[in-house]
Write an enzyme that holds these catalytic residues in place. Structure first.
Site, PDB file in Angstrom:
ATOM      1  N   SER A  51       4.140   1.371   8.106  1.00  0.00           N
ATOM      2  CA  SER A  51       3.927   2.680   7.701  1.00  0.00           C
ATOM      3  C   SER A  51       3.108   3.427   8.755  1.00  0.00           C
ATOM      4  O   SER A  51       2.842   4.474   8.790  1.00  0.00           O
ATOM      5  CB  SER A  51       2.960   2.632   6.350  1.00  0.00           C
ATOM      6  N   GLY A 110      11.062  -2.831   5.398  1.00  0.00           N
ATOM      7  CA  GLY A 110      10.307  -4.094   5.503  1.00  0.00           C
ATOM      8  C   GLY A 110       9.815  -4.370   4.036  1.00  0.00           C
ATOM      9  O   GLY A 110       9.951  -5.780   3.368  1.00  0.00           O
ATOM     10  N   HIS A 111       9.264  -3.504   3.461  1.00  0.00           N
ATOM     11  CA  HIS A 111       8.650  -3.623   1.978  1.00  0.00           C
ATOM     12  C   HIS A 111       9.947  -3.925   0.949  1.00  0.00           C
ATOM     13  O   HIS A 111       9.816  -4.844   0.137  1.00  0.00           O
ATOM     14  CB  HIS A 111       8.093  -2.336   1.409  1.00  0.00           C
ATOM     15  N   VAL A 149      10.792  -7.189   9.273  1.00  0.00           N
ATOM     16  CA  VAL A 149      12.294  -6.462   9.258  1.00  0.00           C
ATOM     17  C   VAL A 149      11.689  -5.579  10.286  1.00  0.00           C
ATOM     18  O   VAL A 149      10.746  -5.043  10.592  1.00  0.00           O
ATOM     19  CB  VAL A 149      12.359  -5.782   7.897  1.00  0.00           C
ATOM     20  N   MET A 176       0.771  -1.167   0.016  1.00  0.00           N
ATOM     21  CA  MET A 176      -0.027   0.100   0.065  1.00  0.00           C
ATOM     22  C   MET A 176       0.909   1.255  -0.011  1.00  0.00           C
ATOM     23  O   MET A 176       0.523   2.211   0.249  1.00  0.00           O
ATOM     24  CB  MET A 176      -0.844  -0.011   1.124  1.00  0.00           C
ATOM     25  N   GLN A 192     -10.185  -2.742   2.017  1.00  0.00           N
ATOM     26  CA  GLN A 192      -9.821  -3.441   3.174  1.00  0.00           C
ATOM     27  C   GLN A 192      -9.875  -2.495   4.622  1.00  0.00           C
ATOM     28  O   GLN A 192      -9.262  -3.124   5.460  1.00  0.00           O
ATOM     29  CB  GLN A 192      -8.472  -4.052   3.092  1.00  0.00           C
ATOM     30  N   GLY A 221       4.804 -10.448   3.745  1.00  0.00           N
ATOM     31  CA  GLY A 221       5.482 -10.462   4.628  1.00  0.00           C
ATOM     32  C   GLY A 221       4.829 -11.159   5.938  1.00  0.00           C
ATOM     33  O   GLY A 221       3.752 -11.119   6.083  1.00  0.00           O
TER      34      GLY A 221
HETATM   35  P1  AMP Z   1       1.309  -2.860   3.510  1.00  0.00           P
HETATM   36  O1  AMP Z   1       1.996  -1.890   2.451  1.00  0.00           O
HETATM   37  O2  AMP Z   1       1.495  -2.570   4.919  1.00  0.00           O
HETATM   38  O3  AMP Z   1      -0.019  -3.590   3.013  1.00  0.00           O
HETATM   39  O4  AMP Z   1       2.553  -4.101   3.436  1.00  0.00           O
HETATM   40  C1  AMP Z   1       2.744  -4.972   2.106  1.00  0.00           C
HETATM   41  C2  AMP Z   1       3.571  -5.991   2.665  1.00  0.00           C
HETATM   42  O5  AMP Z   1       4.714  -5.808   3.270  1.00  0.00           O
HETATM   43  C3  AMP Z   1       2.735  -7.104   3.237  1.00  0.00           C
HETATM   44  O6  AMP Z   1       3.120  -8.394   2.579  1.00  0.00           O
HETATM   45  C4  AMP Z   1       3.404  -6.888   4.807  1.00  0.00           C
HETATM   46  O7  AMP Z   1       3.299  -7.895   5.308  1.00  0.00           O
HETATM   47  C5  AMP Z   1       4.990  -6.456   4.363  1.00  0.00           C
HETATM   48  N1  AMP Z   1       5.594  -5.886   5.195  1.00  0.00           N
HETATM   49  C6  AMP Z   1       4.724  -4.669   6.157  1.00  0.00           C
HETATM   50  N2  AMP Z   1       5.574  -4.555   7.250  1.00  0.00           N
HETATM   51  C7  AMP Z   1       6.803  -5.391   7.026  1.00  0.00           C
HETATM   52  C8  AMP Z   1       8.075  -5.652   7.873  1.00  0.00           C
HETATM   53  N3  AMP Z   1       8.224  -4.730   8.967  1.00  0.00           N
HETATM   54  N4  AMP Z   1       8.760  -6.728   7.324  1.00  0.00           N
HETATM   55  C9  AMP Z   1       8.553  -7.294   6.519  1.00  0.00           C
HETATM   56  N5  AMP Z   1       7.409  -7.271   5.721  1.00  0.00           N
HETATM   57  C10 AMP Z   1       6.494  -6.246   5.781  1.00  0.00           C
END
Ligand code: AMP
Length: 287
Positions: A189, A39-40, A179, A33, A64, A150
């Site tokens: 985020s 992490g991303h 991460v 997103m 969502q 993640g």
């Molecule tokens: P989001 O942008 O929050 O929807 O996350 C997108 C992807 O990044 C999802 O698969 C999350 O699980 C992964 N993700 C978010 N935060 C982390 C993190 N700290 N470490 C590893 N993957 C992450």
């Protein structure tokens, strides 16, 4: 170093992917997103290792978010994200406008039952339906061979694995480790929405998870006792707005009372503006 191409329509994305697939190239997708952090970027790195062409999708999915959730304040900055991606060899960023993805009259949803009922599902009605619908749409737009998610969102990764299996999507799902910041807080985020005082205390969540893991490795088998100790510490040090702290089976996500094999300890808490989640996977020491 080059800025990735930004693709905004489903049709253009499908054409690009078909061209790659036709040339025998393995296409990988990292759904996000946006407002990218390390992490991303670790998922992007992993995707690059396992594919020939990497697509990062950036789409804040309104489906969502619940009506009282943080859609309006969710951080967005495409230019910043594209800059961060320059160092990673990403061939495309898929960034459809909401009207492109959910045109008027949109009325088809994808739902995984069971796995979505507990944990976050119990507190965020409709959330996983939004996730599985958007991920299905991302998969049909990007047509990847593999997609990377993640472990931070453990329930989500379990739900996506089930989705892909049940609908025979033939896409490999890779789940990459969480991460963390230097002090242990899982990168998110949403950490931006923490006040200074909350940010200082937030690493207590991971410390509590680590303590619980250590107690299992030292022989504790009673999940109820572990959860009670975690609740007490989090309530005392961080917040009493605890959505859940649970010890669950890694595959079924069913609560476990007596720990005999691997478990996931997962939690979600609410602070003033942010809702934080975290988890650890624990293998009990064999006795
Ligand atoms: P989001 O942008 O929050 O929807 O996350 C997108 C992807 O990044 C999802 O698969 C999350 O699980 C992964 N993700 C978010 N935060 C982390 C993190 N700290 N470490 C590893 N993957 C992450």
């Amino acid at each position: 170093m080059s800025t990735p191409a930004v693709i905004t329509t489903v049709q253009a994305m499908q054409q690009q992917s078909d061209a790659w697939r036709g040339a025998g190239l393995r296409v990988g997708l990292v759904p996000t997103m946006g407002y990218l952090h390390q992490g991303h970027l670790s998922l992007v790195e992993r995707c690059r290792q396992e594919s020939d062409r990497t697509v990062v999708s950036i789409f804040v999915n309104p489906l969502q978010f619940g009506p009282s959730e943080d859609l309006a304040i969710y951080p967005r900055d495409l230019d910043r994200d594209l800059k961060l991606l320059e160092e990673y060899q990403v061939e495309a960023v898929f960034h459809p406008p909401a009207e492109e993805f959910y045109p008027e009259g949109f009325s088809t949803y994808v739902e995984v039952e069971g796995l979505t009922q507990g944990l976050c599902g119990a507190f965020r009605p409709g959330h996983f339906r939004g996730v599985t619908t958007v991920v299905t749409k991302l998969f049909t737009a990007v047509r990847p061979h593999l997609a990377v998610f993640g472990q931070k969102d453990y329930q989500q990764s379990a739900v996506i694995r089930r989705l892909v299996r049940d609908l025979n999507m033939g896409i490999a799902i890779v789940v990459a480790p969480t991460v963390r910041e230097a002090d242990g807080l899982a990168m998110s985020s949403r950490n931006l929405n923490l006040s200074e005082a909350e940010r200082r205390r937030a690493p207590g969540l991971y410390q509590t998870l680590c303590q619980a893991r250590e107690s299992i490795q030292a022989g504790e088998r009673d999940a109820g006792r572990i959860v009670a100790r975690m609740r007490e510490r989090i309530g005392r040090e961080l917040t009493d707005r605890i959505d859940y702290i649970e010890v669950v089976d890694p595959d079924t996500l069913e609560p476990v009372a007596q720990i005999e094999s691997a478990v996931v300890i997962a939690l979600a808490v609410r602070l003033a503006k942010a809702r934080l989640i975290d988890n650890v996977l624990v293998e009990p020491a064999s006795s």
